[in-house]
Design a protein around this motif. Structure first.
Motif, PDB file in Angstrom:
ATOM      1  N   GLU A 107       0.893  -1.827  -0.110  1.00  0.00           N
ATOM      2  CA  GLU A 107       0.231  -0.229   0.287  1.00  0.00           C
ATOM      3  C   GLU A 107       0.783   1.732  -0.170  1.00  0.00           C
ATOM      4  O   GLU A 107       0.801   2.566  -0.743  1.00  0.00           O
ATOM      5  CB  GLU A 107      -1.125   0.038   1.379  1.00  0.00           C
ATOM      6  CG  GLU A 107      -2.263  -1.144   0.679  1.00  0.00           C
ATOM      7  CD  GLU A 107      -2.600  -1.448   2.447  1.00  0.00           C
ATOM      8  OE1 GLU A 107      -2.350  -0.826   3.436  1.00  0.00           O
ATOM      9  OE2 GLU A 107      -4.709  -1.899   2.372  1.00  0.00           O
ATOM     10  N   LEU A 108       1.378   1.240   0.565  1.00  0.00           N
ATOM     11  CA  LEU A 108       2.748   2.591   0.239  1.00  0.00           C
ATOM     12  C   LEU A 108       3.427   2.825  -0.401  1.00  0.00           C
ATOM     13  O   LEU A 108       3.739   3.691  -1.299  1.00  0.00           O
ATOM     14  CB  LEU A 108       3.751   2.583   1.825  1.00  0.00           C
ATOM     15  CG  LEU A 108       4.869   3.466   1.634  1.00  0.00           C
ATOM     16  CD1 LEU A 108       4.197   4.526   1.804  1.00  0.00           C
ATOM     17  CD2 LEU A 108       6.122   3.043   3.116  1.00  0.00           C
ATOM     18  N   LEU A 137       2.980  -5.728  -5.894  1.00  0.00           N
ATOM     19  CA  LEU A 137       2.818  -4.763  -5.978  1.00  0.00           C
ATOM     20  C   LEU A 137       2.242  -4.611  -7.304  1.00  0.00           C
ATOM     21  O   LEU A 137       0.760  -4.113  -7.720  1.00  0.00           O
ATOM     22  CB  LEU A 137       3.754  -3.510  -6.072  1.00  0.00           C
ATOM     23  CG  LEU A 137       3.089  -2.226  -6.505  1.00  0.00           C
ATOM     24  CD1 LEU A 137       2.363  -1.609  -5.965  1.00  0.00           C
ATOM     25  CD2 LEU A 137       4.610  -1.651  -6.856  1.00  0.00           C
ATOM     26  N   LEU A 138       2.830  -5.466  -8.771  1.00  0.00           N
ATOM     27  CA  LEU A 138       3.094  -5.377  -9.883  1.00  0.00           C
ATOM     28  C   LEU A 138       1.473  -5.860 -10.340  1.00  0.00           C
ATOM     29  O   LEU A 138       1.019  -5.053 -11.413  1.00  0.00           O
ATOM     30  CB  LEU A 138       3.839  -5.265 -10.852  1.00  0.00           C
ATOM     31  CG  LEU A 138       5.203  -4.522 -10.657  1.00  0.00           C
ATOM     32  CD1 LEU A 138       6.482  -5.324 -11.119  1.00  0.00           C
ATOM     33  CD2 LEU A 138       5.125  -3.246 -10.605  1.00  0.00           C
ATOM     34  N   ARG A 139       0.962  -7.000  -9.935  1.00  0.00           N
ATOM     35  CA  ARG A 139      -0.232  -8.152  -9.927  1.00  0.00           C
ATOM     36  C   ARG A 139      -1.108  -7.401  -9.602  1.00  0.00           C
ATOM     37  O   ARG A 139      -2.289  -7.725 -10.380  1.00  0.00           O
ATOM     38  CB  ARG A 139       0.155  -9.421  -9.500  1.00  0.00           C
ATOM     39  CG  ARG A 139       0.763  -9.480 -10.408  1.00  0.00           C
ATOM     40  CD  ARG A 139       0.499  -9.909 -11.983  1.00  0.00           C
ATOM     41  NE  ARG A 139       1.593 -10.472 -13.464  1.00  0.00           N
ATOM     42  CZ  ARG A 139       2.398 -10.558 -14.565  1.00  0.00           C
ATOM     43  NH1 ARG A 139       1.645  -9.102 -14.878  1.00  0.00           N
ATOM     44  NH2 ARG A 139       2.575 -11.240 -15.260  1.00  0.00           N
ATOM     45  N   THR A 140      -1.464  -6.382  -8.750  1.00  0.00           N
ATOM     46  CA  THR A 140      -2.434  -6.300  -7.859  1.00  0.00           C
ATOM     47  C   THR A 140      -2.822  -4.928  -7.950  1.00  0.00           C
ATOM     48  O   THR A 140      -4.463  -4.378  -7.784  1.00  0.00           O
ATOM     49  CB  THR A 140      -1.812  -5.746  -6.101  1.00  0.00           C
ATOM     50  OG1 THR A 140      -2.098  -7.842  -5.565  1.00  0.00           O
ATOM     51  CG2 THR A 140      -3.677  -5.828  -5.149  1.00  0.00           C
ATOM     52  N   LEU A 143      -1.779  -0.300 -11.684  1.00  0.00           N
ATOM     53  CA  LEU A 143      -1.379   1.008 -12.709  1.00  0.00           C
ATOM     54  C   LEU A 143      -0.179   1.628 -12.001  1.00  0.00           C
ATOM     55  O   LEU A 143      -0.208   2.924 -12.047  1.00  0.00           O
ATOM     56  CB  LEU A 143      -3.092   1.815 -11.973  1.00  0.00           C
ATOM     57  CG  LEU A 143      -4.469   1.500 -13.427  1.00  0.00           C
ATOM     58  CD1 LEU A 143      -5.229   2.002 -12.980  1.00  0.00           C
ATOM     59  CD2 LEU A 143      -3.861   1.874 -14.776  1.00  0.00           C
ATOM     60  N   ALA A 144       0.027   1.389 -10.878  1.00  0.00           N
ATOM     61  CA  ALA A 144       0.915   2.107 -10.299  1.00  0.00           C
ATOM     62  C   ALA A 144       1.787   1.825 -10.918  1.00  0.00           C
ATOM     63  O   ALA A 144       3.171   3.444 -10.685  1.00  0.00           O
ATOM     64  CB  ALA A 144       1.460   1.448  -8.741  1.00  0.00           C
ATOM     65  N   ALA A 145       2.463   1.253 -11.872  1.00  0.00           N
ATOM     66  CA  ALA A 145       3.324   1.362 -13.541  1.00  0.00           C
ATOM     67  C   ALA A 145       3.435   2.312 -13.180  1.00  0.00           C
ATOM     68  O   ALA A 145       4.290   2.613 -14.276  1.00  0.00           O
ATOM     69  CB  ALA A 145       3.452   0.403 -13.906  1.00  0.00           C
ATOM     70  N   ASP A 183       8.509 -10.778 -15.588  1.00  0.00           N
ATOM     71  CA  ASP A 183       6.992 -10.738 -16.240  1.00  0.00           C
ATOM     72  C   ASP A 183       6.220  -9.390 -16.606  1.00  0.00           C
ATOM     73  O   ASP A 183       5.907  -9.090 -17.492  1.00  0.00           O
ATOM     74  CB  ASP A 183       5.932 -12.013 -16.388  1.00  0.00           C
ATOM     75  CG  ASP A 183       6.072 -12.978 -16.997  1.00  0.00           C
ATOM     76  OD1 ASP A 183       7.269 -13.580 -17.499  1.00  0.00           O
ATOM     77  OD2 ASP A 183       6.298 -14.813 -16.633  1.00  0.00           O
ATOM     78  N   ALA A 184       5.945  -8.781 -15.260  1.00  0.00           N
ATOM     79  CA  ALA A 184       5.165  -8.142 -14.967  1.00  0.00           C
ATOM     80  C   ALA A 184       5.979  -6.872 -16.025  1.00  0.00           C
ATOM     81  O   ALA A 184       5.428  -5.886 -16.558  1.00  0.00           O
ATOM     82  CB  ALA A 184       4.639  -7.652 -13.282  1.00  0.00           C
ATOM     83  N   THR A 185       7.256  -6.095 -15.262  1.00  0.00           N
ATOM     84  CA  THR A 185       8.304  -5.268 -16.173  1.00  0.00           C
ATOM     85  C   THR A 185       7.914  -5.383 -17.373  1.00  0.00           C
ATOM     86  O   THR A 185       7.424  -4.463 -18.236  1.00  0.00           O
ATOM     87  CB  THR A 185       9.536  -5.383 -15.251  1.00  0.00           C
ATOM     88  OG1 THR A 185      10.082  -6.745 -16.020  1.00  0.00           O
ATOM     89  CG2 THR A 185       9.376  -4.581 -14.399  1.00  0.00           C
TER      90      THR A 185
END
Length: 337
Positions: A107-108, A137-140, A143-145, A183-185
């Motif tokens: 969350e932070l 982070l990247l899977r949940t 959009l934080a990307a 994979d997420a990146t």
């Protein structure tokens, strides 16, 4: 000079502590947050150590959050045989009286990255630990990307291992998380730089330089950094020790000191002897792929293959020395007042 916004994800750890000191004190870096994950030490020790280092650096303003206490699938292991029973050299350093902020590290990370994106900024994320928090982070919250400039992580290797003959500890500790992050990146278009074991050991600080830091600022950041280096010298019976994870922070503050090559990379998940290995594909002729049923990985990484070790060691030392001078000047002013 505009400071580079950064977030560190850590499992503090002697070398994570060296990295935190650099990130907290270097004028070219704007440390926005620190997130913690179990790895070198259990999560509670990691959080305590992280808060203690930031207090020593005079940075109680940096928010710290606790994250994953175990890998996604495996049972947790630690590296106390390297980092000491408390995870940070058993220095008997006065612990912080602060607590981490409420909520989970993911969350932070999410909130800090969203705030940066809303302000038209992008943050460099520097994971120095198992990649569990970053995978979550990247899977949940993909959009934080939008708030990520790139990810520069300490982990993996193109040639050697340490946790096993094939695998580096951070990837070995949670290979599924590493595979998810890779994979997420690729999916999200986030540039990925691997500061692995091929370059990790090269920036070395001598025991003499460590003693100088302790003498200059016994109870401050320089003193802590010096004692961390001295601990490693004693543990490994050596005249110098690596700054380790701090090299990845150096690569953000001074990117010209790291030589990279853009290569396809996979994380091995199933091999009996190679689980956790980063399989770096050096092939540059299409004919080499003729008989390969797997082809090349879709994940392309800037892999660190060469480093100016003395340059990064000087960068770390100079930053801590400057911090010691500032501490001394503040103390003198207080006495004069």
């Amino acid at each position: 000079m505009t400071a580079v916004p950064v977030i560190l994800d850590v499992d503090t750890g002697v070398d994570d502590a060296c990295a935190l000191l650099l990130a907290a004190l270097h004028p070219g870096l704007d440390l926005r947050a620190v997130t913690c994950v179990g790895g070198n030490a259990p999560l509670a020790d990691v959080v305590r150590n992280t808060l203690t280092v930031l207090d020593a650096a005079g940075r109680p303003d940096v928010p710290v959050a606790a994250g994953a206490d175990r890998p996604l699938l495996e049972d947790p292991v630690d590296a106390r045989h390297v980092h000491g029973e408390d995870g940070m050299g058993d220095l008997d350093w006065a612990p912080s009286t602060r607590a981490p902020i409420p909520g989970h590290a993911v969350e932070l990370l999410r909130d800090t990255l969203r705030a940066a994106a809303a302000a038209g900024e992008r943050v460099t994320v520097i994971p120095l630990a198992p990649l569990t928090n970053i995978a979550l982070l990247l899977r949940t919250y993909p959009l934080a990307a939008e708030g990520i400039e790139r990810i520069v992580f300490m982990g993996g290797s193109a040639a050697i291992g340490n946790a096993t003959a094939s695998a580096e500890f951070n990837i070995f500790h949670d290979p599924e998380a590493a595979a998810i992050v890779f994979d997420a990146t690729a999916d999200l278009g986030i540039p990925l730089t691997m500061f692995g074991l091929d370059v990790f050991y090269e920036p070395q600080v001598s025991a003499l330089d460590a003693a100088e830091l302790v003498a200059a600022d016994p109870t401050g950041a320089a003193g802590l950094g010096g004692r961390l280096i001295a601990f490693q010298c004693e543990r490994f019976d050596a005249d110098a020790a690596t700054i380790g994870d701090a090299g990845a922070v150096c690569a953000v503050a001074d990117p010209d000191g790291l030589q990279t090559r853009t290569l396809p990379v996979r994380v091995e998940l199933a091999g009996r002897y190679t689980r956790g290995r980063t399989v770096v594909d050096h092939r540059d002729w299409s004919g080499d792929l003729t008989h390969d049923p797997h082809g090349q990985s879709d994940v392309v990484v800037d892999v660190g293959l060469g480093i100016d070790g003395p340059r990064y060691a000087r960068l770390w030392l100079d930053t801590l020395r400057a911090g010691a001078r500032t501490t001394a000047a503040v103390g003198a002013a207080a006495v004069g007042a």
